[in-house]
Design an enzyme around this catalytic site. Structure first.
Site: not given
Ligand code: ZN
Length: 251
Positions: A45, A83, A138, A213
């Site tokens: 992001h 995030e 992430h 993640e």
């Molecule tokens: Zn993400």
């Protein structure tokens, strides 16, 4: 990099000096040493994605014949820690650790104040950097009761790098995260691994590439970890260790 190379040379010399009465002198450090391995880090992001919805909703190739949004805003903890900030901070910490180990690090974004890049561009960045490994960083946003990390890789594989090496990289990162005290996801994937066909950044990759993640930011316990500098440092230490373990397995 130069400081790192110097440190490595010093360490090698110290090791040679500690060897008692060598029959032949240790070879002198050569100026034609192999170039350092390159690792691409891709913090998920970006800080201004939410402010530029038209730009990030633009459709780009998903790597499997379809299309996907350029990028997304990512998730956040219930307290509002985003995030994109987590991913960028962890990437900086991983980069520092890898550089200290003699690795050259390339980032897909060098600040947390921009838009994108799009997922197809992120996916191609490992090839453009000549990377031996690429890691997207992430954190997830799932049900509050869900927890744990998972490492995604492209499946079914679209090229040789995705077929074997990416799975090895994912496994190395999974093992390092476990060794760092983190638990496998209890809500997605299996054994901390998640084969995925829908992640464009992985589909476009032609170098060993995975997406970590790290945690579920909506889980209160994990939100506390990702929101603390010490917690992010623990994730970074584990990711760096996993990458270095993978690089050492390369011929
Ligand atoms: Zn993400």
């Amino acid at each position: 990099m130069l400081a790192v190379a110097a440190a490595l040379t010093t360490a090698a010399c110290a090791g040679a000096a500690a060897t008692p009465a060598p029959r032949t002198p240790a070879p002198a450090p050569t100026s034609a040493a192999a170039p350092p391995p390159v690792v691409l880090l891709d913090p998920g992001h970006n800080g201004r994605n939410a402010a530029e919805p038209a730009a990030i909703r633009r459709l780009v190739p998903d790597g499997r014949g379809g299309e996907k949004a350029c990028n997304t805003t990512g998730t956040a903890t219930d307290a509002g820690y985003p995030e994109h900030a987590f991913a960028f901070d962890v990437a900086q910490r991983v980069a520092a650790r890898l550089e200290a180990a003699g690795v050259r690090v390339v980032l897909t974004r060098t600040d947390d104040d921009g838009v994108g890049p799009c997922v197809d561009e992120r996916g191609r960045a490992g090839e453009e950097a000549g990377a031996a490994a690429a890691v997207s960083i992430h954190a997830d946003g799932a049900a509050p009761t869900a927890s744990g990390f998972h490492v995604a890789y492209a499946d079914p594989p679209l090229n040789p790098a995705q077929a074997g090496p990416a799975v090895e990289l994912a496994t190395a990162l999974r093992d390092a995260l476990r060794a760092g005290g983190f638990r496998d996801s209890d809500y997605i994937g299996r054994d901390g691994l998640s084969p995925r066909a829908d992640l464009a950044g992985l589909n476009h990759a032609t170098r060993p590439t995975v997406l970590v993640e790290c945690a579920n930011m909506r889980n209160p316990d994990e939100a506390a970890v990702v929101s603390s500098a010490s917690g992010r440092d623990r994730y970074a230490a584990a990711i760096a260790a996993g990458v270095l373990g993978f690089l050492e397995r390369e011929p």
